[in-house]
Design a protein around this motif. Structure first.
Motif, PDB file in Angstrom:
ATOM      1  N   LEU A   1       8.627   4.379  -1.613  1.00  0.00           N
ATOM      2  CA  LEU A   1       7.781   5.485  -2.078  1.00  0.00           C
ATOM      3  C   LEU A   1       6.358   5.336  -1.549  1.00  0.00           C
ATOM      4  O   LEU A   1       5.701   6.335  -1.223  1.00  0.00           O
ATOM      5  CB  LEU A   1       7.789   5.542  -3.598  1.00  0.00           C
ATOM      6  N   HIS A   2       5.892   4.097  -1.440  1.00  0.00           N
ATOM      7  CA  HIS A   2       4.563   3.854  -0.864  1.00  0.00           C
ATOM      8  C   HIS A   2       4.532   4.327   0.587  1.00  0.00           C
ATOM      9  O   HIS A   2       3.552   4.940   1.036  1.00  0.00           O
ATOM     10  CB  HIS A   2       4.229   2.373  -0.964  1.00  0.00           C
ATOM     11  N   LEU A   3       5.611   4.086   1.325  1.00  0.00           N
ATOM     12  CA  LEU A   3       5.687   4.544   2.706  1.00  0.00           C
ATOM     13  C   LEU A   3       5.760   6.065   2.802  1.00  0.00           C
ATOM     14  O   LEU A   3       5.390   6.648   3.819  1.00  0.00           O
ATOM     15  CB  LEU A   3       6.899   3.913   3.404  1.00  0.00           C
ATOM     16  N   HIS A   4       6.229   6.688   1.707  1.00  0.00           N
ATOM     17  CA  HIS A   4       6.236   8.148   1.644  1.00  0.00           C
ATOM     18  C   HIS A   4       4.836   8.709   1.352  1.00  0.00           C
ATOM     19  O   HIS A   4       4.646   9.935   1.332  1.00  0.00           O
ATOM     20  CB  HIS A   4       7.198   8.638   0.555  1.00  0.00           C
ATOM     21  N   GLY A   5       3.877   7.825   1.105  1.00  0.00           N
ATOM     22  CA  GLY A   5       2.508   8.272   0.887  1.00  0.00           C
ATOM     23  C   GLY A   5       2.009   8.190  -0.538  1.00  0.00           C
ATOM     24  O   GLY A   5       0.858   8.539  -0.816  1.00  0.00           O
ATOM     25  N   TYR A   6       2.850   7.693  -1.460  1.00  0.00           N
ATOM     26  CA  TYR A   6       2.405   7.572  -2.851  1.00  0.00           C
ATOM     27  C   TYR A   6       1.599   6.287  -3.020  1.00  0.00           C
ATOM     28  O   TYR A   6       2.050   5.205  -2.616  1.00  0.00           O
ATOM     29  CB  TYR A   6       3.610   7.535  -3.798  1.00  0.00           C
TER      30      TYR A   6
ATOM     31  N   THR B   1      -1.070  -6.799   4.341  1.00  0.00           N
ATOM     32  CA  THR B   1      -1.726  -5.490   4.349  1.00  0.00           C
ATOM     33  C   THR B   1      -2.120  -5.139   5.771  1.00  0.00           C
ATOM     34  O   THR B   1      -2.878  -5.867   6.416  1.00  0.00           O
ATOM     35  CB  THR B   1      -2.973  -5.490   3.440  1.00  0.00           C
ATOM     36  N   VAL B   2      -1.566  -4.037   6.271  1.00  0.00           N
ATOM     37  CA  VAL B   2      -1.815  -3.597   7.646  1.00  0.00           C
ATOM     38  C   VAL B   2      -2.257  -2.140   7.605  1.00  0.00           C
ATOM     39  O   VAL B   2      -1.493  -1.265   7.190  1.00  0.00           O
ATOM     40  CB  VAL B   2      -0.551  -3.740   8.518  1.00  0.00           C
ATOM     41  N   GLY B   3      -3.491  -1.884   8.015  1.00  0.00           N
ATOM     42  CA  GLY B   3      -3.982  -0.512   8.038  1.00  0.00           C
ATOM     43  C   GLY B   3      -3.972   0.166   6.689  1.00  0.00           C
ATOM     44  O   GLY B   3      -3.736   1.376   6.589  1.00  0.00           O
ATOM     45  N   GLY B   4      -4.202  -0.627   5.653  1.00  0.00           N
ATOM     46  CA  GLY B   4      -4.241  -0.066   4.315  1.00  0.00           C
ATOM     47  C   GLY B   4      -2.883   0.070   3.657  1.00  0.00           C
ATOM     48  O   GLY B   4      -2.784   0.510   2.507  1.00  0.00           O
ATOM     49  N   ARG B   5      -1.818  -0.296   4.367  1.00  0.00           N
ATOM     50  CA  ARG B   5      -0.469  -0.234   3.794  1.00  0.00           C
ATOM     51  C   ARG B   5       0.088  -1.639   3.622  1.00  0.00           C
ATOM     52  O   ARG B   5      -0.209  -2.537   4.397  1.00  0.00           O
ATOM     53  CB  ARG B   5       0.470   0.578   4.696  1.00  0.00           C
ATOM     54  N   VAL B   6       0.913  -1.799   2.601  1.00  0.00           N
ATOM     55  CA  VAL B   6       1.553  -3.078   2.351  1.00  0.00           C
ATOM     56  C   VAL B   6       2.825  -3.156   3.195  1.00  0.00           C
ATOM     57  O   VAL B   6       3.705  -2.295   3.092  1.00  0.00           O
ATOM     58  CB  VAL B   6       1.891  -3.240   0.854  1.00  0.00           C
TER      59      VAL B   6
END
Length: 300
Positions: A26-31, A249-254
Motif C-alpha cells: 500500500l505504501h508503494l501505491h502512494g499511501y 529508505t530510498v528517495g523517501g520510500r521504504v
C-alpha cells in the motif's frame, strides 16, 4: 469440491504458501505509512482487493485479511475504535472476493490477521491482561463471524501478549485453528528477552496449532530461529514469514533488499527445517511469493 480442512491440508507434503506484505504494498501505491491501512477495507476496498488478487494469482494458498491493526487500541489512534467489527468483517469479505474472482475458493484459505495492541501489558505498559483479552476477543469474534478459516497472530514482540491473544482465541473461537508467530530482535530474542526455545515451548503448551516466526531480519535470521524452535518442540507444526531483509529508505520510500529469487531458495530451507507454512512479511511482493510457489512445487 469442498475445501480440505485447514489442519488436514498441513499434513500434505507440499507446504502451504502464504501471501506477502500488505502495508508496504500500500505504501508503494502512494499511501503514507501514517495511514490507517485497515480502514481502507471500508474506504478504498478496490485497492485492498487488488493486492489480495495479486497474491492469489501469484499462487498463495493462504491470504491474510487486512486487519493486522484492527483492534480497538490501534484503531482508536485514528478515532475509529467503534469500527472494529465493521473493519474486520470488511477485511474478510474482500479476501473472499479476491479468491472467488480467481476461481480458487476450494483451495485458498483465509487467515484472520491479528497483530499486537500497540501497547504493552502491565507492569511494562498500561493495558491490563483483562482489557487486552477483551480487545482480542472483540476482533476475533468479528473475524470468526466473517468466515475465516484460521486465525493468524503475527509480529508479536511481547511474549505475554501473544499468550493472551491465544487464550482469547480459545475462549472466543475454539473451532478455529490458530497460528502464533513471534518476532525477534537482531540478537534472536523477543523484545522482552525470551528465546525462540522458550517462545515455542510456551506456545505449544498453551495449545497453538502452528508456531512460527515472522517479520524480524530476513530469511537467514528466521531460518536460524526456526531451526531452534524445531529442535525445542519437534512435534510442533511450524511457519515462517520473513521480511525481505532490513528496510532501507530510498528517495523517501521504504525499500527492502532481498530478491524474489533469494526467497525461492529459502522456501526450500524452511521446508527442510519442517515449516508447513511459508510466506513473506514486510517488503515482500507477489513476485517473492511466486518464487516460493515455484520452488516448493518444483521440489515436490
Amino acid at each position: 469440491m469442498p475445501k480440505i480442512p485447514f489442519m488436514a491440508r498441513l499434513q500434505q507434503p507440499v507446504p502451504l504458501v502464504a501471501d506477502g506484505a500488505m502495508g508496504t504494498q500500500l505504501h508503494l501505491h502512494g499511501y503514507p505509512l501514517t495511514t490507517c491501512f485497515e480502514a481502507l477495507n471500508v474506504t478504498e476496498p478496490d485497492t485492498i482487493l487488488s493486492v489480495h488478487h495479486a497474491y492469489v494469482v501469484a499462487g498463495a494458498d493462504l491470504i491474510e485479511t487486512n486487519t493486522f491493526g484492527a483492534n480497538r487500541y490501534k484503531l482508536g489512534d485514528h478515532n475509529l475504535a467503534e469500527q472494529v467489527t465493521a473493519i474486520n468483517r470488511a477485511g474478510v469479505a474482500l479476501v473472499k472476493r479476491a479468491i472467488a474472482a480467481a476461481g480458487r475458493s476450494d483451495t485458498v484459505y483465509i487467515a484472520g490477521s491479528v497483530g499486537p495492541l500497540g501497547q504493552m501489558l502491565r507492569p511494562y505498559g498500561r493495558i491490563s491482561k483483562e482489557d487486552a483479552r477483551a480487545a482480542f476477543v472483540e476482533q476475533i469474534v468479528a473475524l470468526a463471524e466473517g468466515g475465516v478459516d484460521v486465525l493468524l497472530f503475527e509480529t508479536f514482540a511481547e511474549h505475554a501478549q501473544l499468550l493472551e491473544a491465544l487464550a482469547a482465541a480459545r475462549a472466543a473461537a475454539p473451532h478455529l485453528p490458530v497460528i502464533c508467530q513471534a518476532t525477534f530482535t537482531q540478537d534472536d530474542q523477543t523484545l522482552s528477552g525470551f528465546t525462540p526455545s522458550k517462545v515455542a515451548f510456551d506456545l505449544y503448551k498453551a495449545g497453538a496449532d502452528v508456531i512460527g516466526v515472522n517479520c524480524s531480519g530476513g530469511p537467514a535470521q528466521i531460518s536460524t530461529i526456526l531451526q531452534t524452535m524445531a529442535q525445542s518442540v519437534p512435534e510442533a507444526k511450524l511457519s515462517a514469514m520473513p521480511n525481505a531483509g532490513y528496510p532501507e529508505t530510498v528517495g523517501g520510500r521504504v525499500m527492502y533488499p532481498a530478491s524474489a529469487e533469494y526467497f525461492g531458495d529459502y522456501a526450500l530451507t524452511f521446508q527442510a527445517i519442517g515449516a508447513r507454512i511459508i510466506g513473506g512479511c514486510c517488503g515482500t511482493t507477489p513476485d517473492h511469493i511466486a518464487a516460493m510457489r515455484r520452488a516448493v512445487d518444483d521440489a515436490a
